[in-house]
Write an enzyme that holds these catalytic residues in place. Structure first.
Site: not given
Ligand code: MIG
Length: 702
Positions: A422, A318, A321
Site C-alpha cells: 500500500d 493479500d 503477513e
Molecule cells: O486492508 O483488499 O494491499 O491492494 O486493495 C486492506 C483491499 C486490504 C490491502 C492490499 C490492497 C487491497 C486491499 N487490501
C-alpha cells in the site's frame, strides 16, 4: 563460491533453499579468514547474536527487497518480521516481506550474505559506523550462506542457485493492468472493460478486489453483486481481457460454509490452548490455514483450481503477513465501554480500539502455534511464502501463472511475483517505488510491480502521469487505488491528461518485443529485467551512487521524473546513448534533458539493437506481424537479440524457444539463430539505423 555456516541448533526450516550441492560447509572460525573477527553468543530472552567485524569498512550495502529507506542500506538496523503497515514513511520497518539477503561491495571485496531464518530477526548494517554488522534472531539457530564472488551478477546467480530460479509469467501479463479496491459489481467491471475498448486504450488484465466475494468469504462469489459472474467472465475473455482475483487467507467462521467446515480443527493455526486461533479480518471472525503443512497447501490448491477452472486467470495473495485487525486477546483488556466488541465486527474492531493489532502488536508471534507444534514467531516470515506456494499448486501444471503476493520470503520467485503493497499518491513514492523494485531485483525477485498512481491518497493528474511513466517500464504495470480515494482509470482525468496516459500505455505495448526478450532471457540466465546501473556497469564508480535512474535489460536506461512541476532533469549516462525521445546521441556523462509532462527521459545505449512493435489493444501470445529494429550504432556497429516462445506454457524450460542474435556491422545485418526450439513466425522487420551521421531505414524479412 558459497559457504554455509550453521549457528546454534536450528529447529525450523524456511524451505528457501533448493540446491546445496555446490555449497561448502564451514565452521564459525571460517569467519576469521574473510573478516576482521566475529563473536557469537546466546542472549537473554531466547536470542542468538552474531557480530562480524569487516576488514574493508567503507562499502555499499544493497538488498533486503522492498524495504523502504535508502537504497544503500548502510548505517541502519532492519527488522525481519512480516507486517502490514500501510504508511510507508521513510522509517517504516518492518514491512510485508522478509528477504534477509544483501550484497556488500567495495572495490576489492564483494560478498553476499543470506541469513536463512523464517522467524524474528534483526540485521544491523553498521549502524554504529565502525564497520560492524550483526545478526540477531529469536530462536534456536539459523543457517547463513556467504557468497564470495568478484562481481554482483555472479553473487546474485549463486543466490538464485540456492533459492531457485524465477518462474516465467505469461506473455499477456506484460500488458497494462487495471485494478481498484473495488469494482463492486459485475456491471461495473464490464463497464470499465468497455471503456478501455471504446476509448482505444490498451489493457490486458482487470483485477477483482475483495468485494467480488460473498461477505468476504474466500472462494465464494457474491450472489448479489456478481449473480452472473460466469457470463461476465466470458464477456471479458471475449473482449480480450484476463481476470485476476484477490485471495485472503482468513476463512470466515460460519456454520455450513464448506471451506470453513472442511478446515476447522484440522487445517487452521492454533492458539496456546490447542483451539483454532481466531482473529478479526474483513469477513469478521476468521481462522487461518496453516500453509506450512503440505496437506493444507494441497487442500487450498484444489479450491484455487475451481476458481481457475471457472475462468479466473490469475491471483493476488493479500493480508498474508498475517494481517489481523484484532485477536480475542486484544478484546480482553478493553474498557467497559468497548466490552461489546466482537471479532465478528471485522474492521470496526480496529476502528473502535483505535489501532490495528498487526501494527501495534507487531504480529502475534506468541499467541499462535502451528500444527507441527512450532511457535509462530519462528515461522511468521514464511506464512505468505507458503500461501503463494499453495496457490501456485492449484493451477494446471504447464500453464504460466499471473500470481503475486504481498508478504513473501526468499525463494518466493519459484512460485510467483510480488507487489510492494500500500503505497501512496505522494511524489516521494515515485522515487521510493523505483528503488524498491530495483532492490527486489537484487534479492532475485524478477516479477514485480507497484500500485501505479498510488494506493492511498488522492492522485493529481500530473502525479498520475509521472507514476505511469515509471510503471511503463516495470515487469508488472498495474494501476491500483484504495476505496475512498479518487478514481485512477485514465479517463478519470481531463481529456488532455487522458490522452497522455493513453500514449504512455500504448508505448508500453510498443516496447513489448524488447521487454519480453530481455525478461525471458533473464529468466533463463538469472538476470533481472529492471536493475540499478551498477549491475551492468560495475566498473563505473559513479554508478554506485545513482538510484534515480535504472536499466531495463542492458540496453535501455530510464530516468523518470519524480518531482512536481519540473520539465527537465539531470541524467547520468554510463556510456554514449541515443536519447530515445529526441533521437539524438548524447555522450557518456551528465546531461540536463528535457522532460515535459508527456515525456519520460529514456535512452538506448550505443551499440545495441532494440525491437518494438505497433501497439495493440491487448496481447495475444506473440508479437505483431511487423516489428521495428532500432539499431543504435554511432560507429556503425551494434548487437541485439530477439526472443520468442509460446508465451503461456513452461515449455521454455525444455528449450522450446528461439533466440536470434542480430549483428549489425557497417550497413550489413546478420541474423544468427542462437537457439531454434520453437516454430518461427516470419515477420517483416523495419530496420532503423541511427549512426553518428545519418538515419537509414530498410526492410527485411525474417
Ligand atoms: O486492508 O483488499 O494491499 O491492494 O486493495 C486492506 C483491499 C486490504 C490491502 C492490499 C490492497 C487491497 C486491499 N487490501
Amino acid at each position: 563460491m558459497i559457504y554455509k555456516i550453521t549457528y546454534g541448533v536450528p529447529d525450523v526450516s524456511s524451505e528457501a533453499i533448493v540446491n546445496e550441492k555446490k555449497v561448502k560447509v564451514v565452521f564459525l572460525e571460517f569467519l576469521n579468514k574473510i573478516f576482521d573477527g566475529y563473536s557469537f553468543e546466546k542472549l537473554d530472552g531466547g536470542f542468538l547474536e552474531l557480530k562480524i567485524s569487516l576488514k574493508e569498512k567503507t562499502g555499499y550495502y544493497f538488498g533486503f527487497g522492498d524495504k523502504v529507506g535508502p537504497f544503500n542500506r548502510k548505517g541502519r538496523k532492519y527488522v525481519f518480521w512480516n507486517t502490514d503497515d500501510f504508511t510507508h514513511h521513510p522509517g517504516a520497518d518492518p514491512l510485508y516481506k522478509s528477504f534477509p539477503f544483501f550484497i556488500y561491495i567495495t572495490k576489492n571485496f564483494k560478498f553476499g550474505v543470506f541469513t536463512d531464518y523464517p522467524g524474528f530477526m534483526e540485521i544491523d548494517l553498521d549502524s554504529e559506523g565502525i564497520g560492524e554488522i550483526s545478526f540477531r534472531i529469536k530462536g534456536e539457530g539459523f543457517n547463513q550462506y556467504i557468497i564470495l564472488e568478484d562481481n554482483v551478477k555472479r553473487i546474485l546467480k549463486n543466490y538464485l542457485y540456492l533459492t531457485g530460479k524465477n518462474v516465467a509469467f505469461p506473455f499477456w501479463s506484460f500488458g497494462y493492468q487495471q485494478s481498484r479496491w473495488s469494482y463492486f459489481t459485475q456491471d461495473e467491471v464490464l463497464k470499465v472493460a468497455e471503456e478501455f475498448r471504446e476509448r482505444g486504450i490498451p489493457c490486458d488484465v482487470i483485477w477483482l478486489d475483495i468485494d467480488y466475494m460473498d461477505k468476504y468469504k474466500v472462494f465464494t462469489w457474491s450472489q448479489e453483486n456478481f449473480p452472473n459472474h460466469r457470463e461476465m467472465l466470458k464477456k471479458l475473455h471475449d473482449m480480450g481481457f484476463k481476470v485476476s482475483a484477490i485471495l485472503d487467507p482468513g476463512v470466515k467462521v460460519e456454520k455450513g460454509y464448506d471451506v470453513f467446515e472442511e478446515a476447522k480443527e484440522k487445517y487452521f493455526l492454533r492458539d496456546k490452548t490447542g483451539k483454532d486461533f481466531e482473529g478479526a479480518v474483513w469477513p469478521g471472525r476468521v481462522r487461518f490455514p496453516d500453509f506450512s503443512e503440505r496437506k493444507v497447501r494441497s487442500w487450498w490448491g484444489k479450491k484455487v483450481k475451481k476458481l481457475f477452472d471457472g475462468g479466473i486467470d490469475g491471483f493476488w495473495n493479500d493480508m498474508n503477513e498475517i494481517a489481523i485487525f484484532a485477536s480475542e486477546k486484544d478484546l480482553e483488556n478493553v474498557s467497559e465501554k468497548l466490552k461489546c466488541l466482537k471479532l465478528e465486527d471485522g474492521i470496526k474492531v480496529a476502528g473502535a480500539l483505535g489501532e490495528i493489532g498487526e501494527i501495534k502488536k507487531k504480529g502475534r508471534g506468541d499467541e499462535i502455534i502451528h500444527l507441527s507444534g512450532k511457535e509462530h514467531y519462528k515461522l511468521k516470515n514464511i506464512y505468505g511464502f507458503n500461501m503463494i506456494r499453495a496457490t501456485f499448486g492449484g493451477f494446471p501444471k504447464n500453464k504460466r501463472k499471473l500470481l503475486i503476493t504481498r508478504s513473501a520470503y526468499s525463494g518466493v520467485q519459484r512460485y510467483g511475483g510480488v507487489w510492494t503493497g500500500d503505497n501512496h499518491s505522494w511524489w516521494e513514492h515515485i522515487l521510493l517505488e523505483m528503488q524498491r523494485i530495483n532492490s527486489l531485483s537484487l534479492v532475485g525477485v524478477f516479477n514485480t510491480g507497484f500500485d501505479v498512481g498510488g494506493f492511498g491518497g488522492n492522485v493529481s493528474p500530473e502525479l498520475m502521469i509521472r507514476f505511469m511513466q515509471l510503471g511503463l517500464f516495470m515487469p508488472l504495470f498495474r494501476n491500483h487505488s484504495a476505496i475512498g480515494t479518487r478514481r485512477q482509470e485514465p479517463w478519470s482525468f481531463a481529456k488532455e491528461y487522458e490522452d497522455v496516459m493513453k500514449k504512455i500505455i500504448k508505448y508500453r505495448y510498443e516496447l513489448i518485443p524488447y521487454l519480453y526478450t530481455k525478461y525471458m532471457m533473464g529468466i533463463l540466465n538469472d538476470t533481472p529485467l529492471v536493475v540499478p546501473m551498477f549491475y551492468h556497469f560495475e566498473k563505473d564508480e559513479l554508478s554506485y551512487q545513482i538510484f534515480d535512474e535504472f536499466l531495463v535489460g542492458r540496453d535501455l536506461l530510464v530516468a523518470p521524473v519524480y518531482n512536481p512541476g519540473v520539465n527537465k532533469r539531470m541524467v547520468y549516462l554510463p556510456k554514449r546513448a541515443l536519447d530515445f525521445n529526441e533521437k539524438n546521441f548524447l555522450k557518456k556523462g551528465w546531461h540536463l534533458v528535457d522532460a515535459p509532462l508527456d515525456k519520460v527521459p529514456h535512452f538506448v545505449l550505443d551499440g545495441s539493437i532494440i525491437f518494438t512493435q505497433k501497439p495493440v489493444e491487448y496481447l495475444k501470445n506473440s508479437y505483431n506481424e511487423e516489428l521495428t529494429a532500432h539499431i543504435v550504432a554511432f560507429n556503425d556497429r551494434a548487437i541485439g537479440y530477439l526472443y520468442e516462445d509460446d508465451g503461456e506454457s513452461y515449455n521454455y524450460k525444455k528449450g522450446m524457444y528461439n533466440i536470434y542474435k542480430i549483428v549489425y556491422d557497417k550497413g550489413k545485418v546478420n541474423i544468427l539463430p542462437r537457439k531454434n526450439g520453437y516454430v518461427h513466425k516470419k515477420r517483416n522487420i523495419r530496420f532503423k539505423v541511427y549512426t553518428k551521421t545519418s538515419l537509414k531505414e530498410f526492410d527485411m524479412e525474417f
